[in-house]
Design an enzyme around this catalytic site. Structure first.
Site, mmCIF file in Angstrom:
data_model
loop_
_atom_site.group_PDB
_atom_site.id
_atom_site.type_symbol
_atom_site.label_atom_id
_atom_site.label_comp_id
_atom_site.label_asym_id
_atom_site.label_seq_id
_atom_site.Cartn_x
_atom_site.Cartn_y
_atom_site.Cartn_z
ATOM 1 N N SER A 1 0.875 -1.169 0.000
ATOM 2 C CA SER A 1 0.000 0.000 0.000
ATOM 3 C C SER A 1 0.908 1.214 0.000
ATOM 4 C CB SER A 1 -0.896 -0.006 1.246
ATOM 5 O OG SER A 1 -1.767 1.102 1.236
ATOM 6 N N SER A 2 0.785 2.064 -1.020
ATOM 7 C CA SER A 2 1.704 3.193 -1.182
ATOM 8 C C SER A 2 1.532 4.210 -0.060
ATOM 9 C CB SER A 2 1.457 3.885 -2.527
ATOM 10 O OG SER A 2 1.699 3.011 -3.595
ATOM 11 N N ALA A 3 2.573 5.002 0.159
ATOM 12 C CA ALA A 3 2.484 6.109 1.109
ATOM 13 C C ALA A 3 1.383 7.066 0.662
ATOM 14 C CB ALA A 3 3.823 6.841 1.183
ATOM 15 N N MET B 1 0.179 8.430 -3.151
ATOM 16 C CA MET B 1 -1.168 8.293 -3.721
ATOM 17 C C MET B 1 -1.724 9.649 -4.111
ATOM 18 S SD MET B 1 -3.156 5.525 -1.340
ATOM 19 C CE MET B 1 -2.351 4.093 -0.638
#
Length: 341
Positions: A45-47, A51
């Site tokens: 899950s990207s920072a 996002m």
């Protein structure tokens, strides 16, 4: 890497989930060791800041139809759907287990998201055309299917790997009426690679002072030359690495801790290994392309063009291939063909 289980470590798990940092959610494509540990991150899950940057480039409005490549946890798809509603969001994930989990949690939100299990490089023609396409994995090449499935005037946003030492920047492309996508690069980043673009193959041989071949002539066509120039800059600086990668596409490269430089171009069957010395450096190379000579030429080009940063580079994607340009589209610096269907 070791797993953090919500049931066993609820406080640590909550801190991670509530943080602004990227969170690795899968390693080794789900094939863990017996103790649950792993090595190679394969989903995350990207920072939140990353996002936000990507969604800013994507520019989603109410009623926009969006295709997301790389579902992951489904969190990014939910953010897109909130902006796009009543438009529809399609998100595609290659890993069946990850897709199943995202489908479950997204269904609870009631947001208009369709989760598809499949190869994101092929897009999802059933729900096309889209006004926006976003990829949350990095790509060496922009699959033309994404261009085909985007309406003229629509946008494609992805982390683009220039190829040299995994240097990545966001590419923001606009699809034209002529079936091409054009745009520029924005902001450095770092994403896991699309699974079907992870099969970089290296050809080099590693020579070291402990290797007998370090001193001797090779019997099978390996040439040994020397140089007084040594260029570690592409491995040490993002802007340099991105520029070199844009001009030298499809290379696989590496720099060892002892300074040995490794260059490889699989399609031509060429490789080079540079072993640094004090004043003179040994170059071992084989194949029709003299990669070290090309690297030296690229260094001179880089200096001559003012050491360009990533924002000076752009991209054109056509049915035939992908082209990098510098400053303006008429200053082409490299081209690669689309892979065979």
């Amino acid at each position: 890497m070791y797993p953090i289980n919500r049931a066993d470590d609820p406080d640590v798990w909550s801190r991670l989930v509530d943080s602004d940092d990227a969170i690795v959610t899968q390693v080794d494509d789900g094939k863990l060791d017996e103790d649950g540990t792993g090595t190679f991150p394969t989903s995350s899950s990207s920072a939140l800041a990353v996002m936000d940057a990507m969604l800013g480039l994507l520019d989603v409005h109410h009623g926009t139809d969006v295709l997301e490549i790389g579902t992951g946890t489904g969190y990014n798809a939910a953010l897109i759907a909130e902006r796009a509603a009543p438009g529809h969001v399609t998100t595609i994930e290659m890993d069946e287990k990850i897709a199943r989990h995202a489908r479950t949690v997204l269904a609870r939100t009631g947001l208009p998201v369709t989760v598809v299990t499949g190869d994101g490089a092929l897009g999802y023609a059933e729900n096309a055309p889209y006004e926006r396409v976003i990829c949350t994995a990095s790509a060496l090449r922009v699959p033309y299917a994404w261009v085909e499935q985007t309406r003229p005037g629509g946008k494609i946003v992805l982390p683009l790997v220039a190829g040299f030492d995994e240097c990545q920047a966001f590419a923001c492309l606009t699809v034209g009426d002529d079936g091409t996508a054009r745009g520029r690069c924005h902001g450095s980043t770092g994403f896991m690679r699309l699974r079907n673009q992870r099969n970089d193959r290296a050809l080099w041989r590693v020579y070291s002072p402990e290797s007998a071949a370090y001193y001797d002539e090779e019997p099978d066509g390996v040439q040994i030359t020397t140089t007084q120039i040594y260029h570690p800059e592409p491995f040490a600086d993002f802007e340099t690495g991105f520029a070199f990668g844009a001009r030298l596409p499809d290379w696989v490269t590496g720099l060892r801790a002892d300074g040995i430089m490794l260059l490889s171009h699989y399609a031509s069957g060429s490789w080079a290994t540079i072993v640094p010395g004090t004043d003179v450096h040994k170059v071992y190379h084989q194949g029709p392309r003299h990669l070290w000579d090309e690297l030296e030429a690229t260094y001179r080009w880089w200096i001559g063009t003012g050491q360009p940063d990533h924002t000076r580079f752009g991209l054109i994607v056509t049915p035939e291939g992908q082209t990098f340009w510098l400053d303006t589209p008429d200053q082409v610096i490299s081209s690669v063909q689309q892979p065979a269907a």
